[in-house]
Design a protein around this motif. Structure first.
Motif, PDB file in Angstrom:
ATOM      1  N   ASN A  25      28.957   9.927  36.374  1.00 40.22           N
ATOM      2  CA  ASN A  25      29.755   8.610  36.712  1.00 40.22           C
ATOM      3  C   ASN A  25      29.983   8.094  35.511  1.00 40.22           C
ATOM      4  O   ASN A  25      30.950   6.830  35.414  1.00 40.22           O
ATOM      5  CB  ASN A  25      28.696   7.781  37.537  1.00 40.22           C
ATOM      6  N   ILE A  26      29.378   8.480  34.384  1.00 40.62           N
ATOM      7  CA  ILE A  26      29.680   7.738  33.205  1.00 40.62           C
ATOM      8  C   ILE A  26      30.624   8.562  32.122  1.00 40.62           C
ATOM      9  O   ILE A  26      31.553   8.032  31.782  1.00 40.62           O
ATOM     10  CB  ILE A  26      28.265   7.315  32.373  1.00 40.62           C
ATOM     11  N   GLY A  64      24.128   5.509  37.767  1.00 38.13           N
ATOM     12  CA  GLY A  64      25.478   5.771  36.942  1.00 38.13           C
ATOM     13  C   GLY A  64      26.504   4.656  37.134  1.00 38.13           C
ATOM     14  O   GLY A  64      27.089   4.147  36.177  1.00 38.13           O
ATOM     15  N   ASN A  65      26.762   4.268  38.450  1.00 37.26           N
ATOM     16  CA  ASN A  65      27.827   3.297  38.691  1.00 37.26           C
ATOM     17  C   ASN A  65      27.172   2.086  38.346  1.00 37.26           C
ATOM     18  O   ASN A  65      27.954   1.038  37.823  1.00 37.26           O
ATOM     19  CB  ASN A  65      27.948   3.359  40.274  1.00 37.26           C
ATOM     20  N   GLY A  67      25.184   1.346  35.806  1.00 36.20           N
ATOM     21  CA  GLY A  67      25.523   1.076  34.403  1.00 36.20           C
ATOM     22  C   GLY A  67      26.918   0.363  33.844  1.00 36.20           C
ATOM     23  O   GLY A  67      26.872  -0.349  33.155  1.00 36.20           O
ATOM     24  N   LEU A  68      27.835   1.075  34.705  1.00 35.03           N
ATOM     25  CA  LEU A  68      29.229   0.622  34.389  1.00 35.03           C
ATOM     26  C   LEU A  68      29.527  -0.866  35.065  1.00 35.03           C
ATOM     27  O   LEU A  68      30.092  -1.727  34.173  1.00 35.03           O
ATOM     28  CB  LEU A  68      30.427   1.570  35.194  1.00 35.03           C
ATOM     29  N   THR A 124      34.046   6.024  41.056  1.00 32.54           N
ATOM     30  CA  THR A 124      33.460   5.230  39.786  1.00 32.54           C
ATOM     31  C   THR A 124      34.196   4.200  39.141  1.00 32.54           C
ATOM     32  O   THR A 124      33.524   3.070  38.815  1.00 32.54           O
ATOM     33  CB  THR A 124      33.408   6.340  38.632  1.00 32.54           C
ATOM     34  N   SER A 127      33.576   0.352  39.979  1.00 28.82           N
ATOM     35  CA  SER A 127      32.413  -0.318  39.441  1.00 28.82           C
ATOM     36  C   SER A 127      32.611  -1.410  38.761  1.00 28.82           C
ATOM     37  O   SER A 127      32.052  -2.586  38.462  1.00 28.82           O
ATOM     38  CB  SER A 127      31.597   0.676  38.861  1.00 28.82           C
TER      39      SER A 127
END
Length: 200
Positions: A25-26, A64-65, A67-68, A124, A127
Motif C-alpha cells: 500500500n506504500i 499501510g493505508n 500510514g498514508l 490506496t 487514503s
C-alpha cells in the motif's frame, strides 16, 4: 518463477503476509492480488489457514493505508502542497489532482473510502484525501478494514480455486506478477517522460 514467490510467502507465514500487504500500500513491490492469491493457494495446499490469513492480510492493508492517511492528516493542505509542487513529476501527481480527490470525497461522503477498497487503481490513493479531510481515525480504520477484508476474501477464494484446479498455480501467478510489475514500470516511465503539469 512463481515457485520461489510462493515459497517466500509460505515461509514468511502470516506476519510476512501482513508485512507485504502493508508495504504494497506504500511502495507496491508485489500487488495484493498476487500476495493474497498465493495465500489462497497455500490454504488449498494446507500450508495456511483461511481465517488467520484473512486477518493478518487485512491488518497489513489497514496499517499501510493508515500510514498514508496519517501523513496527509498531519501535514494538511498547506504543508503538503509545496512537496507535491516540487516532486509532482516523479509522483506523477499534481496539486490539482489532490484538490479534485478532496472535492470528490467531500461531495460523496466518507463511504467513498469503503467503496474504493474494491478498485485496484484507487484503493490506496483515497487514503490521502481522507487524511487531508481529517476524517475520524476510527471511521477511516473501520471502513478500510471492512472493505479490505471483503476484497481479500475474494482474492483468497480465487487463490484456493486456482490451487485446487491448476497444478502449477504458483507458476502462473508468478508470471502474472512479473507482467504486472513490468507494465507498472513502463507506465510510470511513460508518465514521467510525458509529464506536463496543468496551468495553475
Amino acid at each position: 518463477m512463481g515457485e520461489w514467490i510462493y515459497e517466500v510467502i509460505r515461509q514468511g507465514g502470516y506476519l510476512g503476509i501482513m508485512f507485504l500487504m502493508a508495504l504494497e500500500n506504500i511502495i507496491p513491490p508485489v500487488p495484493s492480488e498476487v500476495i493474497m492469491g498465493l495465500g489462497g493457494v497455500a490454504v488449498a495446499r494446507g500450508d495456511m489457514a483461511f481465517w488467520p490469513l484473512l486477518f493478518w492480510g487485512t491488518l497489513g492493508s489497514a496499517i499501510g493505508n493508515y500510514g498514508l492517511f496519517l501523513v496527509a492528516d498531519r501535514l494538511g493542505y498547506e504543508r503538503l502542497r509545496p512537496f507535491i509542487d516540487r516532486w509532482g513529476r516523479w509522483l506523477t501527481l499534481e496539486w490539482h489532482d489532490v484538490e479534485a480527490a478532496g472535492r470528490f470525497l467531500r461531495r460523496h461522503g466518507h463511504w467513498v473510502v469503503f467503496l474504493f477498497r474494491f478498485m485496484p487503481m484507487f484503493r490506496t490513493v483515497i487514503s490521502i484525501p481522507a487524511g487531508l479531510a481529517h476524517m475520524a481515525h476510527w471511521k477511516f480504520l473501520l471502513f478500510t478494514f471492512v472493505g479490505a477484508a471483503i476484497w481479500n476474501v475474494a482474492l483468497i477464494l480465487g487463490g484456493q480455486w486456482l490451487g485446487h484446479t491448476l497444478a502449477q498455480a504458483e507458476e502462473w501467478l508468478g508470471w502474472v506478477t512479473v507482467a504486472i510489475g513490468a507494465l507498472t514500470v513502463v507506465l510510470y516511465l511513460w508518465r514521467v517522460i510525458n509529464w506536463k503539469p496543468k496551468e495553475q
